[in-house]
Design a protein around this motif. Sequence first.
Motif, PDB file in Angstrom:
ATOM      1  N   ILE A   1      23.089  44.080  34.119  1.00  0.00           N
ATOM      2  CA  ILE A   1      24.380  43.866  34.773  1.00  0.00           C
ATOM      3  C   ILE A   1      24.531  42.406  35.183  1.00  0.00           C
ATOM      4  N   GLN A   2      23.475  41.831  35.756  1.00  0.00           N
ATOM      5  CA  GLN A   2      23.552  40.437  36.185  1.00  0.00           C
ATOM      6  C   GLN A   2      23.790  39.512  34.988  1.00  0.00           C
ATOM      7  N   GLU A   3      23.102  39.763  33.892  1.00  0.00           N
ATOM      8  CA  GLU A   3      23.287  38.934  32.695  1.00  0.00           C
ATOM      9  C   GLU A   3      24.733  39.005  32.205  1.00  0.00           C
ATOM     10  N   SER A   4      25.309  40.200  32.231  1.00  0.00           N
ATOM     11  CA  SER A   4      26.689  40.373  31.787  1.00  0.00           C
ATOM     12  C   SER A   4      27.661  39.632  32.699  1.00  0.00           C
ATOM     13  N   ILE A   5      27.433  39.718  34.011  1.00  0.00           N
ATOM     14  CA  ILE A   5      28.301  39.013  34.962  1.00  0.00           C
ATOM     15  C   ILE A   5      28.202  37.504  34.761  1.00  0.00           C
ATOM     16  N   GLU A   6      26.985  36.991  34.634  1.00  0.00           N
ATOM     17  CA  GLU A   6      26.779  35.545  34.514  1.00  0.00           C
ATOM     18  C   GLU A   6      27.332  34.988  33.207  1.00  0.00           C
ATOM     19  N   ALA A   7      27.509  35.851  32.201  1.00  0.00           N
ATOM     20  CA  ALA A   7      28.111  35.403  30.942  1.00  0.00           C
ATOM     21  C   ALA A   7      29.609  35.169  31.081  1.00  0.00           C
ATOM     22  N   HIS A   8      30.212  35.729  32.138  1.00  0.00           N
ATOM     23  CA  HIS A   8      31.668  35.636  32.312  1.00  0.00           C
ATOM     24  C   HIS A   8      32.095  34.915  33.589  1.00  0.00           C
ATOM     25  N   TYR A   9      31.216  34.852  34.586  1.00  0.00           N
ATOM     26  CA  TYR A   9      31.593  34.288  35.885  1.00  0.00           C
ATOM     27  C   TYR A   9      30.509  33.326  36.366  1.00  0.00           C
ATOM     28  N   SER A  10      30.925  32.375  37.167  1.00  0.00           N
ATOM     29  CA  SER A  10      29.974  31.501  37.851  1.00  0.00           C
ATOM     30  C   SER A  10      30.183  31.655  39.354  1.00  0.00           C
ATOM     31  N   GLY A  11      29.154  31.307  40.118  1.00  0.00           N
ATOM     32  CA  GLY A  11      29.282  31.319  41.571  1.00  0.00           C
ATOM     33  C   GLY A  11      29.162  32.680  42.217  1.00  0.00           C
ATOM     34  N   ILE A  12      28.757  33.713  41.467  1.00  0.00           N
ATOM     35  CA  ILE A  12      28.556  35.047  42.040  1.00  0.00           C
ATOM     36  C   ILE A  12      27.138  35.134  42.583  1.00  0.00           C
TER      37      ILE A  12
END
Length: 430
Positions: free
Chosen positions: A58-69
Amino acid sequence: MSISVVILAAGQGTRMKSTTPKVLHEISGKSMLFHAIDAAKKISDDITVVLYHQAARIQESIEAHYSGIHFHMQDAVQFPGTGGAMKGVHVTHSKALILNGDMPLVTMNALESLMQGDADINMSVIKLDNPSGYGRVVISEGSVVEIVEEKDCKPEQKEIQTVNAGVYCVKKELLESYIPALSNDNAQKEYYLTDIIKMAVDEGKPVHPVIVEEEEFKGVNSKLDLAHAEEILQRRIKTEWMKAGVSMRLPETIYIDSRATFEGECMLENGVSIQGASHIIASHIKTHSVIEDAYIQNSDVGPMGRIRPNTKLINTHIGNFVEVKKSTLTGVKAGHLAYIGDATVEEGSNIGAGVITCNYDGKNKYQTNIGKNVFVGSDTQLVAPVTIEDDVIIAAGSTINKNVAQGELAISRAPMKTIKGFFYKFFGEK
């Protein structure tokens, strides 16, 4: 932005019956968790996602689309439950909005309604005509008194229509005080976030109920819920685009990705599917055509055309059963039954029926370049890499595997011959 947001996304989601993490299941082209993140980013610059089950994926997927989370890993072995998910979470701002990663329909306006006022806790509440199966939120003189599980409700409490929607806006100092004090002294041996409501009430802290729409706070726990949520989101997406001037024939049969955009007066006929981050300007997409991550301007496609990713169509006609992939066509006509892949086709050119660009040799893809005012006859194969210069005619039925210079006719056929009387020799005299 004066509020922090914490998104709970640690659950296993067993009811989805899938190896894909629940919050990564897609709705209208985007993971449901991303819909929640998008709403959160409109109100906050401090967003924390709490993870546990398949956390790395899940973290990898988020980091592929968003920064600063920011990410927080729940210690679900020692501290299971929604309250356990909050243990160790640190927020920057004076208030924190806590929501769930399986609420893809929540909107910025709905979240802002929970941020209003100066109550120690704002609690989202839904009013249901039939609250059966839900815990009741008991409200007195404008404040929450308690949350009563249905099995514990007295007869008069079962008549209460207000239920917990599961999203809270809490002052930072209360979180820092209450979360460490949570207990798992219950039948499930879990730490419940709802216990902070009882703590606040016992201390005389105001808990303000905020009535919200059920649709916006709808949780997704199964494939059936996923389908229902997509229906709702599709209705919203199409309503907004029709208000913006897009015409739709039988809109309930049309699919539009949440990332797709339109400009000018566009027409979508029934059965059309607009996928990915497609951008369509002043164009007509006809019945049962599929557009995938493409740019289309002043053009028409279909019926039953397929425009695949990385395609750009400008002032172009694409007819029925034509597929275009990773190509740029400007001022082109391709009327029917053609495949154009990895190609550039310039103004005034005509692609006949049955034409294909042979762009793949089993290992690599190759480019076809077609200039201006080129007439490609029906049933032609263009074997890439190949360049057809301006003002060329390709005879029908040709296989072109060499470059063709400007002004030439290219023809590649076996000579036609006839055998007199062969029909009667083969089938016999009548």
